[in-house]
Scaffold this motif. Structure first.
Motif, mmCIF file in Angstrom:
data_model
loop_
_atom_site.group_PDB
_atom_site.id
_atom_site.type_symbol
_atom_site.label_atom_id
_atom_site.label_comp_id
_atom_site.label_asym_id
_atom_site.label_seq_id
_atom_site.Cartn_x
_atom_site.Cartn_y
_atom_site.Cartn_z
ATOM 1 N N SER A 182 -1.167 10.906 -4.097
ATOM 2 C CA SER A 182 -0.612 12.266 -4.088
ATOM 3 C C SER A 182 0.360 12.450 -2.931
ATOM 4 N N SER A 183 0.007 11.967 -1.766
ATOM 5 C CA SER A 183 0.869 12.086 -0.595
ATOM 6 C C SER A 183 2.190 11.357 -0.809
ATOM 7 N N ASP A 184 2.096 10.142 -1.351
ATOM 8 C CA ASP A 184 3.321 9.382 -1.632
ATOM 9 C C ASP A 184 4.195 10.107 -2.655
ATOM 10 N N ALA A 185 3.566 10.687 -3.698
ATOM 11 C CA ALA A 185 4.324 11.407 -4.728
ATOM 12 C C ALA A 185 5.048 12.605 -4.127
ATOM 13 N N VAL A 186 4.378 13.323 -3.234
ATOM 14 C CA VAL A 186 5.002 14.490 -2.602
ATOM 15 C C VAL A 186 6.151 14.043 -1.698
ATOM 16 N N GLN A 187 5.920 13.002 -0.902
ATOM 17 C CA GLN A 187 6.965 12.525 0.009
ATOM 18 C C GLN A 187 8.188 12.022 -0.750
ATOM 19 N N GLN A 188 7.946 11.365 -1.892
ATOM 20 C CA GLN A 188 9.053 10.819 -2.681
ATOM 21 C C GLN A 188 9.574 11.812 -3.719
ATOM 22 N N ARG A 189 8.887 12.931 -3.846
ATOM 23 C CA ARG A 189 9.259 13.980 -4.786
ATOM 24 C C ARG A 189 9.411 13.452 -6.222
ATOM 25 N N LYS A 190 8.410 12.644 -6.625
ATOM 26 C CA LYS A 190 8.397 12.150 -8.002
ATOM 27 C C LYS A 190 6.954 11.982 -8.456
ATOM 28 N N SER A 191 6.764 12.092 -9.759
ATOM 29 C CA SER A 191 5.412 11.970 -10.309
ATOM 30 C C SER A 191 4.947 10.521 -10.210
ATOM 31 N N PHE A 192 3.651 10.352 -10.364
ATOM 32 C CA PHE A 192 3.126 8.991 -10.278
ATOM 33 C C PHE A 192 2.576 8.554 -11.626
ATOM 34 N N GLY A 193 2.579 7.246 -11.815
ATOM 35 C CA GLY A 193 2.078 6.647 -13.055
ATOM 36 C C GLY A 193 1.062 5.564 -12.733
#
Length: 173
Positions: free
Chosen positions: A72-83
């Motif tokens: 979740s933290s990485d998704a927020v920092q990169q501003r993209k959803s995760f798969g």
């Protein structure tokens, strides 16, 4: 001509160092968390299977929370959803935390067979977690400094954390 499938001694060492680097966070985190959870267990002859399930389940929940928080933290920092790739990456980061709980869990569960007492199972679980801290502590010191003495000092410090937690447990109970 050398066999392409054959590894050299240096390659094997490099692979082991990479594995230590990859697993160090999770194994140390998991071992210290095992010690902290064991502090909460009493010496009242509690059901060893229940204690083992609670210990392993707690460590698994912590690892899953750690993994989800990282994803979740990485998704927020990169501003993209995760798969799935991100989920796999998060789990690969967190699974060593669960691995650190396997031996302590089995040692506590084995007390249910009557081979040894519940208290002995708890003590053996603590010894295994402290030993893992010592081994990883030494390995980290050796990787950083490439000398035995700093490795031993690092191993003593890292395992010392587990020893302090074990002493606190026995002072509390």
């Amino acid at each position: 001509m050398t066999d392409p499938g054959r590894q050299t001694f240096g390659t094997k060492i490099s692979e082991r160092i990479a594995k230590i680097e990859h697993n160090a966070f999770g194994v140390i985190y998991g071992s210290i968390t095992v010690m902290a959870l064991l502090m909460a267990t009493g010496h009242d002859g509690t059901d060893p299977i229940k204690t083992a399930v609670v210990l392993f389940g707690s460590i698994l929940a912590i690892a899953l929370a750690e993994s989800f928080a990282k994803i979740s933290s990485d998704a927020v920092q990169q501003r993209k959803s995760f798969g799935w790739a991100e989920i796999r990456h998060g789990w690969l980061h967190s699974y060593p935390t669960v691995i650190a709980a396997n031996i302590p869990t089995l040692l506590i569960a084995a007390a249910a067979t009557g081979i040894y007492t519940y208290d002995t199972g708890i003590a053996l679980a603590q010894i295994s977690a402290i030993s893992l801290l010592a081994v990883y502590g030494y390995s980290i010191g050796w990787v950083i400094y490439r000398r035995a003495l700093p490795g031993l000092i690092h191993g003593a410090f890292t395992s010392g954390i587990g020893i302090v937690l074990a002493l606190v447990k026995y002072l509390l109970h």
